[in-house]
Design an enzyme around this catalytic site. Structure first.
Site, short mmCIF file in Angstrom:
data_model
loop_
_atom_site.label_atom_id
_atom_site.label_comp_id
_atom_site.label_asym_id
_atom_site.label_seq_id
_atom_site.Cartn_x
_atom_site.Cartn_y
_atom_site.Cartn_z
N SER A 10 0.82 -1.21 0.00
CA SER A 10 0.00 0.00 0.00
C SER A 10 0.85 1.26 0.00
CB SER A 10 -0.93 -0.01 1.21
OG SER A 10 -1.85 -1.08 1.14
N HIS A 61 -3.59 -5.19 11.61
CA HIS A 61 -3.36 -3.75 11.62
C HIS A 61 -2.12 -3.39 12.45
CE1 HIS A 61 -8.03 -3.45 11.18
NE2 HIS A 61 -7.45 -3.62 10.01
#
Length: 533
Positions: A14, A471
């Site tokens: 990302s 996360h």
């Protein structure tokens, strides 16, 4: 291939995909993007295709996790994307940017340039939001953002129940006020296709003469000359290759991969590195430490009618029909993200802003850490997690050999605050699910969890049934102290020419999911490296 580049970006996830595109955009700098995996396949474009990709070693890394020996839970495995686009190619596509307070707190701690005003500018530049631009949303950016179009009686009832529980109903999950309940927002376009970082940033840039993207290489260490990073050593098929960088090497390998590479390269706790036979380049005691990760507890609820549950849609003839429907029209269950509605709540007494995120899904999963299995009866589930946990774990090497496994200890729920808030989050799920709006649709919580009512019983559920939220942050955290791994300009302390740009730089998890923040880090890093705003 050129013998030398201005910038080498390690990891095409990302952040790395964004960074490579931005660094190469004006054509003045040459950029090499290195990735261990291949280009994504067609399953990655299909949102629910991640159910298959998560178990495919061609497209995913698997990291065994060491849990506390006293825990009754079987050891879990963390999965990360191994392809151009990284985890943005296999994740749930939930688009949550975090809250204003998260970024302002970074700036108040001395991390100049990371305040909400600056980060909002970046988020708005990234987004192509279907609701259009305003002071908090972007339009015409490379990443399409849509609000879940799958409006169902069950999801409507869940949102209405959140309202009955005291939450404001909201249309924009990333609006100026985080607290509330509403339909999820996804980085999925209007035709039902996943918008990964590779698709949004790399695909339009691949024709640039100053950008080379090379896959199929494991990066084994950073090369130094007099404490200046000058390149990387990579391997594939038993052979090694060297790539040189004139200006900088930027690690974008994620909260697990980046500390791995730093430690293999001699940057980390000196005593631990020396014990493994690694030459110490710089003593940085918090490399791989201070890791924070969400732990989620799925809670299943039995539904009264099959038509409200997706449990039968992901297997057998119905799955085949749904894949065909997706291929023909871009519609149906295969076009949806991983959570269909979301609530941000103040679960703990005295909380001054949301401390818990609740995710709603119209299907229910059988318990366990093995392959995904759907229940044989109509069901749905919710899971909650502490938005900003205090507990810190670590990621450490077990050997100087690059192929050796890591030691990963998430250290979930280690603090009193985390234990209290985890319990409060589960109670918040139950409070919403027992509101009148859901009575006609929901029978009740299933037997696997319903009997756990005391704090200790709920914590036992977390120990047995909890799993990571994917996360992780903090393993190369930024800060102003000389012991912080990177400074606010993302440069690794103790050396020159080496930067980190991924979620490992966040000292705390931004309030929510981390895909959007990771892309924003890549964008911010490009501005730093190019000397822009």
């Amino acid at each position: 291939m050129k013998p030398e580049f201005d910038f080498i970006v390690v990891g095409a996830g990302s952040a790395g995909s964004v960074l490579a595109e931005r660094l190469s955009k004006d054509g003045r700098a040459s950029v090499l993007l290195l990735e261990e995996g291949p280009k994504p396949n067609w399953l990655s474009a299909m949102p629910k295709g991640f159910g298959k990709l998560l178990s495919d070693p061609k497209f995913a890394h698997f990291f065994p996790v060491a849990n506390d020996a006293a825990s009754p839970r079987v050891g879990e495995t963390w999965v990360r994307g191994k392809m151009f686009g990284g985890s943005s190619g296999i994740n749930g596509m939930v688009w949550i940017r975090g809250a204003r307070e998260d970024y302002d707190a970074l700036a108040e701690a001395g991390n100049t340039g990371w305040n909400w005003e600056e980060m909002l500018r970046i988020f708005r530049s990234i987004e192509d939001h279907h609701l259009g631009a305003d002071e908090s949303r972007g339009e015409a950016g490379p990443v399409a953002i849509t609000t879940n179009p799958n409006r169902t009686a069950l999801a409507d009832a869940f949102i209405a129940a959140g309202g009955q529980a005291g939450l404001a109903e909201k249309d924009d999950q990333n609006g100026p006020v985080q607290e509330g309940v509403g339909y999820a927002q996804w980085n999925i376009d209007a035709r039902g296709r996943r918008v990964s970082a590779a698709r949004a940033f790399l695909d339009p840039a691949r024709g640039r003469s100053n950008l080379e993207c090379v896959g199929g290489l494991r990066i084994d260490r950073v090369l130094f000359e007099d404490k200046k990073a000058v390149g990387v050593l990579a391997s594939a098929g038993g052979e090694t290759r060297t790539f040189k960088a004139r200006r900088a090497v930027i690690l974008c390998a994620g909260a697990l991969g980046t500390p791995r590479l730093l430690q293999l390269s001699g940057i980390g706790d000196a005593a631990r590195l020396a014990a493994l036979g690694i030459d110490v380049v710089h003593h940085s005691p918090f490399v791989g430490e201070r890791m924070r990760e969400h732990i989620v507890l799925p809670v299943n609820f039995r539904l009264r009618r099959w038509r409200d549950s997706d449990n039968r849609d992901y297997g057998g003839p119905r799955l085949m029909a749904n894949v065909l429907r997706y291929l023909l029209a871009g519609k149906g269950p295969m076009a949806r993200g991983a959570a269909e509605a979301i609530a941000f709540v103040r679960a703990s007494a005295g909380a001054n802003r949301p401390d818990t995120q609740i995710m709603f899904n119209p299907y229910s999963l059988a318990a366990g850490n093995g392959p995904i299995r759907f229940e044989d009866a109509p069901g749905m589930h919710c899971y909650s997690y502490i938005l900003r946990p205090d507990s810190e774990g670590h990621v450490r090497l077990t050997s100087a050999q690059p192929e050796a496994p890591l030691t990963i200890d998430p250290n979930y729920l280690h603090t009193d605050y985390d234990r209290r808030t985890a319990v409060a989050g589960t109670r918040a799920v139950r409070h919403i699910m027992t509101q009148p709006a859901l009575n006609a649709l929901v029978v009740g919580e299933t037997d696997a969890t319903a009997a756990a009512q005391s704090d200790d019983e709920i914590l036992d559920l977390y120990a047995r049934l909890g799993r990571c939220g994917y996360h992780a942050v903090g393993t190369a955290a930024m800060g102003t102290s000389e012991t912080d791994v990177v400074d606010p300009q993302l440069q690794v302390r103790g050396v020159s020419g080496l930067f980190v740009a991924d979620c490992s730089v966040f000292p705390r998890i931004p309030s929510g999911n981390t895909n959007a923040p990771a892309m924003a880090v890549g964008w911010r890093a490009s501005e730093i490296l190019l000397g822009q705003r």
